[in-house]
Design an enzyme around this catalytic site. Structure first.
Site, mmCIF file in Angstrom:
data_model
loop_
_atom_site.group_PDB
_atom_site.id
_atom_site.type_symbol
_atom_site.label_atom_id
_atom_site.label_comp_id
_atom_site.label_asym_id
_atom_site.label_seq_id
_atom_site.Cartn_x
_atom_site.Cartn_y
_atom_site.Cartn_z
ATOM 1 N N VAL A 14 -12.757 -36.592 49.644
ATOM 2 C CA VAL A 14 -11.715 -37.121 48.509
ATOM 3 C C VAL A 14 -10.429 -37.765 49.220
ATOM 4 O O VAL A 14 -9.978 -38.577 47.509
ATOM 5 C CB VAL A 14 -10.856 -35.392 47.663
ATOM 6 C CG1 VAL A 14 -10.427 -35.318 46.380
ATOM 7 C CG2 VAL A 14 -12.528 -34.589 47.571
ATOM 8 N N LYS A 105 -9.715 -25.077 46.951
ATOM 9 C CA LYS A 105 -9.048 -23.471 46.473
ATOM 10 C C LYS A 105 -9.678 -22.662 47.142
ATOM 11 O O LYS A 105 -9.250 -21.123 46.673
ATOM 12 C CB LYS A 105 -11.408 -23.861 45.139
ATOM 13 C CG LYS A 105 -12.138 -24.209 46.262
ATOM 14 C CD LYS A 105 -12.329 -25.648 45.982
ATOM 15 C CE LYS A 105 -13.356 -26.275 47.281
ATOM 16 N NZ LYS A 105 -13.960 -27.449 46.289
ATOM 17 N N GLU A 129 -5.778 -28.718 39.941
ATOM 18 C CA GLU A 129 -6.551 -29.482 39.197
ATOM 19 C C GLU A 129 -8.168 -29.410 40.009
ATOM 20 O O GLU A 129 -8.538 -29.218 39.156
ATOM 21 C CB GLU A 129 -5.180 -30.839 38.392
ATOM 22 C CG GLU A 129 -6.960 -31.206 37.563
ATOM 23 C CD GLU A 129 -6.932 -30.263 35.952
ATOM 24 O OE1 GLU A 129 -6.122 -29.701 35.457
ATOM 25 O OE2 GLU A 129 -7.886 -29.681 36.031
ATOM 26 N N LYS A 205 -12.749 -20.783 42.746
ATOM 27 C CA LYS A 205 -12.997 -21.282 41.573
ATOM 28 C C LYS A 205 -12.584 -20.492 40.346
ATOM 29 O O LYS A 205 -11.858 -20.516 39.613
ATOM 30 C CB LYS A 205 -13.737 -22.661 41.436
ATOM 31 C CG LYS A 205 -13.590 -23.548 42.628
ATOM 32 C CD LYS A 205 -15.129 -24.184 42.119
ATOM 33 C CE LYS A 205 -14.571 -25.204 42.929
ATOM 34 N NZ LYS A 205 -16.492 -25.946 43.305
HETATM 35 N N1 HSE Z 1 -18.396 -28.196 47.357
HETATM 36 C C1 HSE Z 1 -17.404 -28.165 45.923
HETATM 37 C C2 HSE Z 1 -18.903 -28.290 45.041
HETATM 38 C C3 HSE Z 1 -16.997 -29.662 46.059
HETATM 39 O O1 HSE Z 1 -20.588 -28.927 45.009
HETATM 40 O O2 HSE Z 1 -18.872 -28.423 44.448
HETATM 41 C C4 HSE Z 1 -16.019 -29.703 44.503
HETATM 42 O O3 HSE Z 1 -14.963 -28.586 44.829
#
Ligand code: HSE
Length: 440
Positions: A14, A105, A129, A205
């Site tokens: 990222v 997260k 975000e 999440k």
């Molecule tokens: N490992 C997470 C996914 C990355 O596969 O969605 C994004 O949060």
């Protein structure tokens, strides 16, 4: 015009997306912000390994202090991951008077309440975000676009890796392991992919999205979580025969003063919009009492989509720094003093439809014994099918039920799995009969 300086801690997948976005889109970002957003430093323990997006040598450092102590750095981007050092970096950045942007997260699910409080006390802001839904502006939608609503339900596909695996198992007949390897190669998976496939990443999440939706602190410990590791390709096929698609779904709903938060493999009608969300795409279907139903859709993982979300936060925070309005938007969408823990509906009280796959001997009377136990526990059968015929050994008997209460289902299956004609634990997958006319 003086620039807004940012420092990046964590030069991984990222991080590379952030560097590239800041570089490629510098002109439009400057036009939107009114001044340049400049990457002043990148810290990582390993600055020797080649990355897909290079960083000029003079910006690289192994010392996080080079960022935390630089007065020109106004915003620190935390992309280290994990709970320990990442938390310390965020805390120290805030205490040094800097705003923070994070994609972490797991950290927010476990320690978000504490970190948001630290930020509030210091008059600083944490942007997150990128923590939910990758490139999809979900946090912004919940905090700002939908601020006039009472949020009633959220149905989300929130893990790119899990969705990629289920899609490849469904469409290409890949094994679970092969599909996971592909997802890892594409940079979607967590450093520890168990978090993806065991549903924990989705639960992190969902806990964040639910807090923003329902005016509660983050209540990660209250999310019921099951992953996709026990899914057999057989269940995907049987599900399709009954008209369903299998998804790892995050579900939150608020009714009668209580909230349901659950993550589990879920069969949904094949012609519902969420069933068409494939690969590493994520989607979130939200119902607000004013807006009705909306759906947000986009890449939920990966270098550039997640980088896009981080840079969006940078621009937001930089605007508030320039305007002298830090904390203009409360971290969890509601004013901190108005956040209240919400009572949770325990999983045993949740009512939904079910898919069962029994491994039973192919003998007269077996089906009626199973059906009898289900009936005794107030579980009504909607459809049943038996595949193949074996004289010795078990055959799969697949049933779909009408709505039933989880407590009754668990009790019935305990009894059924003890029958001498049942040869293996029953497979159970919950079904959400989502309306396919746009009304979830
Ligand atoms: N490992 C997470 C996914 C990355 O596969 O969605 C994004 O949060």
């Amino acid at each position: 015009m003086s620039a807004i300086g940012v420092g990046l801690v964590g030069w991984g997948t990222v991080g590379c997306g952030v560097v590239q976005t800041l570089r490629e889109n510098a002109d439009v970002i400057e036009k939107r912000l009114g001044r340049p957003l400049v990457l002043r430093r990148v810290a990582d323990l390993d600055i020797e390994r080649a990355r897909p997006v290079p960083v000029p040598r003079e910006l690289l450092t192994t010392r996080v202090e080079d960022i935390l102590e630089d007065p020109e750095v106004r915003i620190v981007i935390e992309l280290i991951g994990g709970l320990g050092f990442a938390k310390e970096v965020i805390r120290r950045a805030i205490e040094s008077g800097k705003d923070v942007v994070t994609a972490n997260k797991a950290l927010l699910a476990h320690h978000g309440n504490e970190l948001f409080e630290v930020a509030r006390r210091h008059g600083r802001t944490i942007g997150f975000e990128a923590s939910v839904g990758g490139g999809i502006p979900l946090i912004k939608s919940l905090r700002e676009g939908l601020a006039g609503n009472r949020i009633e339900t959220i149905y989300g596909i929130l893990n790119g890796t899990g969705n990629y695996i289920l899609t490849r198992m469904t469409e290409a007949g890949l094994s679970f392991e092969a599909a996971l390897k592909e997802a890892q190669a594409k940079g979607y998976a967590e450093a520890n992919p168990a978090l993806d496939v065991e549903g924990v990443d989705t639960a992190h999440k969902l806990a964040i999205a639910s807090a923003l939706s329902f005016g509660a602190p983050v209540q990660f410990e209250d999310v019921y979580t099951e992953g996709i590791t026990r899914i057999d390709p057989l269940d995907i096929q049987f599900g399709e025969e009954f008209g369903y698609q299998l998804k790892l779904l995050a579900i939150a709903s608020h009714s009668d003063g209580r909230v349901e938060m659950r993550v589990h493999p879920t069969l949904i009608p094949r012609n519902h919009v969420l069933a068409s969300v494939k690969g590493a795409y994520n989607a979130v279907h939200i119902r607000g009492n004013a807006v009705g139903n909306i759906m947000l859709y986009g890449m939920g993982a990966g270098m550039m989509p997640t980088g896009s979300a981080v840079v969006g936060d940078l621009v937001d925070l930089a605007r508030d720094i320039l305007g002298g309005t830090p904390q203009r938007i409360p971290s969890l969408a509601f004013q901190p003093e108005c956040l209240n823990r919400i009572p949770i509906r325990p999983m045993e009280e949740v009512s939904t439809c079910y898919y069962f796959r029994f491994a039973a001997l192919d003998r007269p009377g077996v089906l009626s014994r199973i059906a009898g136990i289900l009936g005794d526990n107030h579980i009504s059968i909607a459809a049943v099918t038996q595949k193949g015929r074996k004289v010795e050994g078990a055959v799969p008997i697949v049933m779909v039920t009408h709505e039933a209460v989880e407590r009754n289902v668990r009790k019935a299956l305990e009894e059924i799995d003890r029958l001498d004609v049942v040869m293996a634990p029953t497979q159970i997958i919950r079904i959400e009969e989502l309306a396919t006319d746009g009304n979830v």
